[in-house]
Design an enzyme around this catalytic site. Sequence first.
Site, mmCIF file in Angstrom:
data_model
loop_
_atom_site.group_PDB
_atom_site.id
_atom_site.type_symbol
_atom_site.label_atom_id
_atom_site.label_comp_id
_atom_site.label_asym_id
_atom_site.label_seq_id
_atom_site.Cartn_x
_atom_site.Cartn_y
_atom_site.Cartn_z
ATOM 1 N N THR A 1 105.502 -21.615 95.690
ATOM 2 C CA THR A 1 105.968 -20.517 95.212
ATOM 3 C C THR A 1 106.812 -20.531 95.015
ATOM 4 O O THR A 1 107.994 -21.286 95.608
ATOM 5 C CB THR A 1 105.475 -19.655 96.403
ATOM 6 O OG1 THR A 1 106.035 -20.354 97.696
ATOM 7 C CG2 THR A 1 104.067 -19.697 96.795
ATOM 8 N N LYS B 1 109.529 2.746 105.106
ATOM 9 C CA LYS B 1 109.380 3.602 105.842
ATOM 10 C C LYS B 1 110.314 5.153 106.265
ATOM 11 O O LYS B 1 111.206 4.241 107.122
ATOM 12 C CB LYS B 1 108.509 3.460 107.151
ATOM 13 C CG LYS B 1 107.379 4.139 107.475
ATOM 14 C CD LYS B 1 106.760 3.012 109.073
ATOM 15 C CE LYS B 1 106.142 3.850 109.502
ATOM 16 N NZ LYS B 1 104.838 3.096 110.024
ATOM 17 N N TRP C 1 105.323 6.473 104.069
ATOM 18 C CA TRP C 1 105.530 5.074 103.558
ATOM 19 C C TRP C 1 106.058 6.070 101.580
ATOM 20 O O TRP C 1 105.434 6.816 101.589
ATOM 21 C CB TRP C 1 104.528 4.412 102.991
ATOM 22 C CG TRP C 1 104.154 3.758 104.516
ATOM 23 C CD1 TRP C 1 102.573 4.444 105.567
ATOM 24 C CD2 TRP C 1 104.732 2.708 105.150
ATOM 25 N NE1 TRP C 1 102.459 2.601 105.458
ATOM 26 C CE2 TRP C 1 103.869 2.333 106.379
ATOM 27 C CE3 TRP C 1 106.016 1.999 104.253
ATOM 28 C CZ2 TRP C 1 104.100 1.260 106.699
ATOM 29 C CZ3 TRP C 1 106.070 1.038 105.697
ATOM 30 C CH2 TRP C 1 105.632 0.835 106.335
ATOM 31 N N GLU D 1 98.622 -18.063 94.384
ATOM 32 C CA GLU D 1 98.048 -18.693 95.414
ATOM 33 C C GLU D 1 96.400 -18.321 94.584
ATOM 34 O O GLU D 1 95.101 -18.135 94.872
ATOM 35 C CB GLU D 1 98.048 -17.370 96.590
ATOM 36 C CG GLU D 1 98.876 -18.137 97.050
ATOM 37 C CD GLU D 1 100.940 -17.219 97.367
ATOM 38 O OE1 GLU D 1 100.742 -17.392 98.264
ATOM 39 O OE2 GLU D 1 100.337 -16.984 95.858
#
Length: 537
Positions: free
Chosen positions: A181, A434, A439, A326
Site C-alpha cells: 500500500t 463529524k 456526518w 487489497e
Amino acid sequence: MMDTQLVLTSFLKRAETYFAHKKIISRTSDTVTHELTYGEWAKRTRRLASALTKLGMTKGTKIGSFAWNQHRHLEAYFAVPCTGAILHMVNIRLSEEHLIYIINHAQDEVLLIDVDLLPIIEGIQDQLTTVKHYIVMTDDETLETTLPNAMSYEQLLAEADESFEFPEDLDENLPAGMCYTSATTGNPKGVVYTHRGLYLHSLMQAATDSMGICERDTVLPIVPMFHVNAWGLPFTSVNVGATLVLPGPQFTTGLIVDLIEQHRVTVTAGVPTIWLGVQQILEKETRDMSSLRTIFAGGSASPKGLIRTFEKKFNIPYTIAYGMTETTPIVSLGTKQSWMDDYSEEELADALSTQGMTVMGVESSIVNEDGEVPWDGETMGELRLRGPWISHEYYNDERTLDVYRDGWLYTGDIAVRTKDGLIKITDRTKDLIKSGGEWISSVDIENALMSHEAIFEAAVIAIPHVRWQERPLACVVLHEGAEVTKEEILEYLSTQFAKWWIPDDVVFLKEIPKTSVGKFLKAKLREELNTLYPMQL
C-alpha cells in the site's frame, strides 16, 4: 470436470500461440520506442525466466521490479510468476524510508531496475539486507553503477534460453505477485496476489458488462505497473491478445494525448488528475481522440464536471473504476446499465459519478451499527468485500486483524447504496467530518467544488471546532489564470448543500499534496492547516 489449474502460464502460451503477430509498443526513453510482437515478447520472457533461474530463482523467491510501464517490466510480469516465484512490484514513488522497509520486509533477492531510477537504489543500497543481484534495464550497451553484482538485462537475455520451459506443476493458489500500500500513515502493508486471483480477475475484465477488454482493443495502461498490477490490464491484454501501448518513464499528459492519437488507443486507464490534465489540452487544442471507446478513472473521486466534459463535449465515455491494493484491484465499475437509457441528464450524471455496480465474482456489503444499510442513497456504512481476488491478510503484518474480519475485508471506505444497487463512496472512515453529531461527506463537497469552472482541484478536511467538534475547510487550486473569491465559492456551494455542510473557510493553494499514486494526502493537509485553526472558528 478436469482439475485444470488457473495459472498465468496459460496466458503466455495463449499469446504466443494465437497472437504472436500482435504488437507491443513500448517507450523506454524520450528518444527510444520499441515495437515487438507477442511472439518476440514471449521468447524474451522465457529468456528472462531462464536467466533468473540461473541466478538462483526458485519457487517462492521474491524478485523486485523497480520500473516504469515498458516491455521489460511486462516480461517480468510473466517470467517470474510462471516459474513459481513472486514478483514484488516496488512503488518507485515511495520515500527512501519506505522503499528500504518494503524491499527488506518482502525479502527481495533480485532487483530489476529501470536505468533512470538507478540513483534511488544506489542511494539506499547499504541498507538493503536481502538483495543479492541487481539487474539494470537499459537500452544503452554500457553499464555504469555503484551497485554490487549489477548486471545488464539485455546481456543476461542474450545468454539465456528462449525455449525455457515453465514448470507444469504450478498450483493456482501459489503467490504470483505482491504490492505494498502507499501508506498515508505508518509503514506500507504488503498484499500478495495468487495465480488464481489474477486469472479470475482477468476473465472478469474481459467480460462485456465489465471492462470488455478484447483482441480488437489497443490498451494504454497509464496506471503504473508498480502499483496494483496496473489494475490488471497487462495480464488481461496478454490473455486476449490486445495491442499494448506502454508509455514508459516520466510521461506527461501531452505525451498521453500523442500516444492515443498515434496508436489509435481504444481503452486507457488512469487517476482523475491525468484526465484533468488531458481535459486542459483538449480545451485548447484540436486533437483526434475518436478511437477511444472508453477511459477508466479510479484512485480518487471524479468530479461530475469532468465526467460531463468528456461525455458531452469530447464524446468520450468516462467510466469510474473502484478498487484497492487489497483487491487486485477492480471491485466495481460505473458502466451504463440498460435502465439508465431513460434517465434524465442529471440522473445519468449522478449514476456515472458513483463507483458503480459490484463486478461479477465479488460480493459487496455496506454495514453500520444497525446492519446492512438500505438502498436509499443516504444511509452511510462501511463497505466490506469478499471474493476470489480479494486478499485475506497482509503479508507478515499484525495489522491484518484491523481490516480482515469474519471472512470480509473491511475497506475503511464509507459508502451508501443507491436505489439501483450502485456503490457511492462518501468518504474514508478517517476523513469523514463529524459536526455537531452529524456526518458530513468531504467527497461530496470536493466534487461540487471541482464542478466550478474556476477550480482545478479541491480537497476538504476537518478542522477542530470548540462547539461543533469538527468543521469542514475547503482547500482549492484554481485553473491557471482563473479568479474567484472565497465568498463566491461559498455562495456556489450554498445552492447545493444544507447550511451546516458549507465549509467555514476556503484556503487557496498552489497545489494539493498527493500520495505516490495521485490521491489527495489529506493527512498532510490536516497537519499543516489545523495549526492555523486552533479551535477558534
